[in-house]
Design an enzyme around this catalytic site. Structure first.
Site, PDB file in Angstrom:
ATOM      1  CG  ASP A 139      89.930 -13.033 -36.931  1.00 22.69           C
ATOM      2  OD1 ASP A 139      90.597 -14.090 -36.101  1.00 22.69           O
ATOM      3  OD2 ASP A 139      89.608 -14.364 -37.481  1.00 22.69           O
ATOM      4  CD  GLU A 142      93.493 -18.339 -39.601  1.00 16.76           C
ATOM      5  OE1 GLU A 142      92.962 -17.155 -40.299  1.00 16.76           O
ATOM      6  OE2 GLU A 142      93.444 -18.356 -38.661  1.00 16.76           O
TER       7      GLU A 142
HETATM    8  C1  BGC Z   1      91.859 -16.528 -37.155  1.00 11.70           C
HETATM    9  C2  BGC Z   1      90.440 -17.100 -35.876  1.00 11.70           C
HETATM   10  C3  BGC Z   1      91.385 -17.419 -34.215  1.00 11.70           C
HETATM   11  C4  BGC Z   1      91.814 -16.148 -34.081  1.00 11.70           C
HETATM   12  C5  BGC Z   1      93.274 -16.072 -33.161  1.00 11.70           C
HETATM   13  C6  BGC Z   1      92.696 -15.612 -37.232  1.00 11.70           C
HETATM   14  O1  BGC Z   1      93.139 -15.801 -37.693  1.00 11.70           O
HETATM   15  O2  BGC Z   1      90.983 -16.294 -37.833  1.00 11.70           O
HETATM   16  O3  BGC Z   1      89.537 -18.084 -35.568  1.00 11.70           O
HETATM   17  O4  BGC Z   1      90.494 -17.466 -33.843  1.00 11.70           O
HETATM   18  O5  BGC Z   1      93.219 -15.896 -35.503  1.00 11.70           O
HETATM   19  O6  BGC Z   1      94.220 -17.221 -33.362  1.00 11.70           O
END
Ligand code: BGC
Length: 611
Positions: free
Chosen positions: A310, A503
């Site tokens: 991630d 998030e």
């Molecule tokens: C998220 C992921 C995402 C990634 C890329 C992260 O902050 O947890 O789900 O795919 O960012 O944008």
């Protein structure tokens, strides 16, 4: 069912039975020979480049693609082309990067990743499908597969070839800001829909010009974190986002039964990549856990694709950056979303190899896995089309795609309450007074991960708002945001709920309706008319404050760009079919953790009225 192994077998069989014939599982090992041959010709620098994924916004120069032998780039949630967020700018940007990679030596095409999580959802004009929480209420794997196909096609339309999707999280506590990214609180719903999304995104055939590489995320237990263990709110703060990036506790059996169930059928469906989670399992960060990444995922589940970290997840491991890199790569991470420090990452990974802290064999395994996927995607064929797909571009945002999003919105809606036959609304006659902050707001109805990372209220992209959709079917429509002036109408409709978030920003401690939402319902009721509350949100909310005043309550989730799907159900041109994929809480709950004492249920999992 006694053991984890029984569960594993049963889950696999149940899913295959539910889906009919299994999809042709792609065996990435079939591409071992050419991938090994290519691997053996690469220098250590070239290998490490394949393992490095910068965010394009941090790329210092186009030539760095060749200088650092980069194998992949991404656009994170806010990483638009410099020239603007429109399909032409995206196409020019992605094609520009790819052309640079193709001119480099060795010539290894780029994987370009983007969060196409409910459609190609970063891009203005793309069709926005309902978020997974709504799709879970459809229980319709065929539809989810079709959405995956269209999402893939709209992604290839701009030249990207990798979607960080599907999210097969199984959220247990709906205060979590990522609840809506999960199809359900129950793995029996998540598993078949995750597999369907994987098949759809990859078009059952990774070489299709419309397919993208799927990325199943976030492994493992992202949805099981314990309240209050989430990420700190800042470097020096003791306050926390209570759930996101927290710790999931429990033994391996629980982990398999709840949180790994979605991965098994997605791997069987040929998923080429998996993203380890920011969160921890029993105190150990997943991104640095050899037991999870190598022991469980690669060895026990036989995953043959590759792991992408991630966004700067390595930065959350203990130690210096060099130590963080060693821990994660040794745990089994194959590619790292750096996203900015790519030069440093490359230098330190190289230093780790030189110092014997990361074995050469681990580098070779990681790169072999990445190259196998590139071969399986047909990217290495001399005549491969690696640029934006013109045919897909013609269909980008098309009426045909919007019709599927409308169907999905319609099938995802759950009628929670309907007294005195308030619904369906009268078609073409009478007067409807529409109210609420989300009645005419495409941004609110699309939710997070739309155009920007957090999403945004307002006219952010193309589509039909719920109000615009109601107007096409209703007789007379009057409006007021606060619900005033409804006197004399035949019925009032309040479109209320949550504004977009993503998030940790979406972690909440209570799930009450906003005061202005309660007021809108009460004002409508004061006019002495039947009232329908349409809840537009990323999770179930506590609706007790409007229960006495709302004759009907409908959960529309974040339905996406096609508000007509909501109108279809409200007016009864299509009867409601949606069934709750999450338990709906009652007021007075002292927790919102599924199944815990103190969680009071208003509407049970599976609830959903017809007409
Ligand atoms: C998220 C992921 C995402 C990634 C890329 C992260 O902050 O947890 O789900 O795919 O960012 O944008």
């Amino acid at each position: 069912m006694n053991t984890r192994r029984d569960f594993f077998r049963a889950a696999g069989i149940a899913v295959l039975a539910a889906q009919g014939a299994p999809a042709k599982p792609r065996r990435f090992t079939d591409y071992d020979t050419p991938a090994r041959q290519l691997l053996s010709s690469l220098s250590l620098d070239e290998k490490i480049g394949q393992m490095t994924q910068p965010d394009q916004q941090y790329l210092k120069s186009l030539d760095d693609i060749e200088t650092y032998h980069l194998g992949s780039l991404l656009s994170g949630g806010n990483s638009d082309p410099k020239s603007g967020n429109d399909p032409d700018s995206w196409t020019a940007m992605c094609d520009g990067f790819q052309k640079r990679a193709l001119a480099a030596r060795p010539r290894i095409p780029l994987l370009y990743g983007i969060d196409s999580v409910h459609g190609n959802s970063n891009v203005i004009g793309a069709v926005m499908f309902p978020h997974n929480i709504g799709l879970g209420c459809t229980r319709n794997a065929k539809l989810v597969e079709e959405i995956g196909r269209l999402t893939a096609s709209e992604t290839r339309a701009i030249g990207a070839n990798w979607a960080f999707s599907p999210c097969v999280t199984v959220p247990q506590d709906i205060r979590w800001g990522r609840t809506y990214e999960g199809f359900s609180e129950d793995p029996s719903v998540v598993a078949p829909l995750g597999a369907a999304a994987t098949r759809g995104l990859q078009w059952d055939d990774l070489v299709s010009p419309h397919s993208v590489l799927a990325c199943v995320k976030h492994f493992a237990g992202d949805g099981g974190t314990t309240f209050n263990t989430g990420m700190p709110r800042g470097r020096n703060s003791t306050a926390r986002y209570p759930l996101d990036r927290g710790d999931t506790r429990g033994n391996e059996e629980t982990l398999f039964q709840l949180h790994i169930a979605g991965y098994i059928p997605s791997i069987a469906a040929g998923a080429g990549s998996i993203m380890p989670s920011y969160s921890s399992w029993n105190g150990e960060k997943c991104s640095g856990s050899k037991r999870l990444l190598t022991g469980i995922l690669k060895e026990r589940l036989g995953f043959q694709g590759f792991l992408i970290s991630d966004y700067n997840a390595l930065g959350e491991l203990p130690g210096s950056y060099q130590e963080q890199i060693a821990q994660s790569i040794n745990a089994g991470m194959d590619m790292v979303m750096v996203p900015d420090r790519y030069q440093e990452f490359i230098r330190l990974l190289k230093a780790n190899v030189a110092a014997g802290k990361v074995p050469q064999s681990r580098i070779d395994d990681a790169v072999l896995r990445i190259l196998r996927v590139k071969f399986a995607m047909g990217m290495m064929a001399p005549n491969a089309n690696l640029l934006a797909v013109a045919e897909a571009r013609r269909e980008f945002g098309s009426a045909a795609h919007r019709a599927v999003a409308r169907q999905a919105a319609r099938e995802s809606i759950v009628v929670l309450k309907n007294e005195r036959k308030t619904l369906p609304l009268p078609r073409g006659r009478g007067r409807i007074h529409v109210a609420g902050k989300s009645m005419d707001d495409i941004g609110n109805q699309c939710g997070g991960w739309t155009i920007t990372w957090q999403g945004k209220s307002g006219a952010t992209t193309k589509g039909t708002t719920i109000l615009a959709a109601l107007r096409t079917v209703a007789g007379r429509v009057t409006t007021s945001t606060d619900g005033s002036g409804a006197e004399g109408a035949d019925v009032g409709v309040a479109v209320i709920g949550e504004k977009p978030y993503a998030e940790f920003e979406g972690d909440r401690t209570d799930l009450k309706l906003a005061p202005e939402d309660v007021a809108a319902v009460k004002n409508l009721k004061r006019a002495g008319i039947p009232v329908v509350a349409v809840i537009v949100s990323g999770r179930p909310l506590v609706v007790d404050e409007i229960l006495a005043d709302a004759d009907a309550i409908v959960a529309a989730w974040w339905p996406g760009s096609e508000g007509d799907g909501v109108a279809d159900v409200l007016f009864g041109s299509h009867p409601p079919k949606g069934m709750l994929s999450f338990t709906w809480p009652a007021g007075g709950s002292t927790t919102f953790l599924r199944g815990a004492a103190g969680y009071k249920t208003l509407y049970a999992f599976g609830h959903g009225l017809g007409y």
